[in-house]
Design an enzyme around this catalytic site. Structure first.
Site, short mmCIF file in Angstrom:
data_model
loop_
_atom_site.label_atom_id
_atom_site.label_comp_id
_atom_site.label_asym_id
_atom_site.label_seq_id
_atom_site.Cartn_x
_atom_site.Cartn_y
_atom_site.Cartn_z
N TYR A 59 0.84 -1.20 0.00
CA TYR A 59 0.00 0.00 0.00
C TYR A 59 0.87 1.25 0.00
CZ TYR A 59 -3.35 -3.44 1.82
OH TYR A 59 -4.13 -4.55 2.01
N LYS A 105 -12.28 17.90 -4.36
CA LYS A 105 -11.78 19.23 -4.00
C LYS A 105 -12.82 19.85 -3.06
CE LYS A 105 -10.02 21.95 -7.41
NZ LYS A 105 -9.98 22.98 -8.47
#
Length: 128
Positions: A59, A105
């Site tokens: 990961y 965002k």
């Protein structure tokens, strides 16, 4: 014919970055937070049965590729940021068959009381 995104997957969610992507001048100078969710379609049967990291993908290595793709260059569109990350993942990890990536965002410069703006790309590895 609809493409499917089934089977085993590695999932990383809410990866946070600070960047300067966006269309507006203030985004280039002030920057803002971004969050990335990514799913990688990969056969996990060998690491599942061997319990050895060497048979799968770390990961941490995935995160490093996502971070590099995010930080490589300033882009105007979230779509371009996401595609840059996808390209890096496919190039680095040959065993990844497909990717679903979401770039969010939360402080997009639009009049939202709550929420966030974002995009999601679904990509399959192109045949050689």
């Amino acid at each position: 014919m609809a493409e499917t995104f089934t089977g085993d997957r590695i999932i990383l969610k809410d990866l946070g970055f600070y960047g300067y992507h966006g269309v507006f001048a203030e985004e280039a100078t002030l920057g803002q937070r971004f969050f990335i969710d990514i799913e990688l379609g990969i056969d996990l049967s060998v690491p599942a049965t061997t319990d050895r990291l060497s048979t799968g993908i770390s990961y941490a290595d995935i995160y490093d590729v996502v971070k590099a793709g995010f930080e490589t260059r300033r882009m105007k569109l979230l779509e371009a940021v996401a595609q840059n990350i996808v390209d890096g993942i496919f190039e680095t990890f040959q065993s990844v068959n497909w990717i679903v990536i979401r770039v969010r965002k939360p402080e997009a410069p639009i009049a939202m009381v709550r929420g966030e703006a974002g995009i999601e790309l679904h990509r399959h590895r192109k045949s050689q």
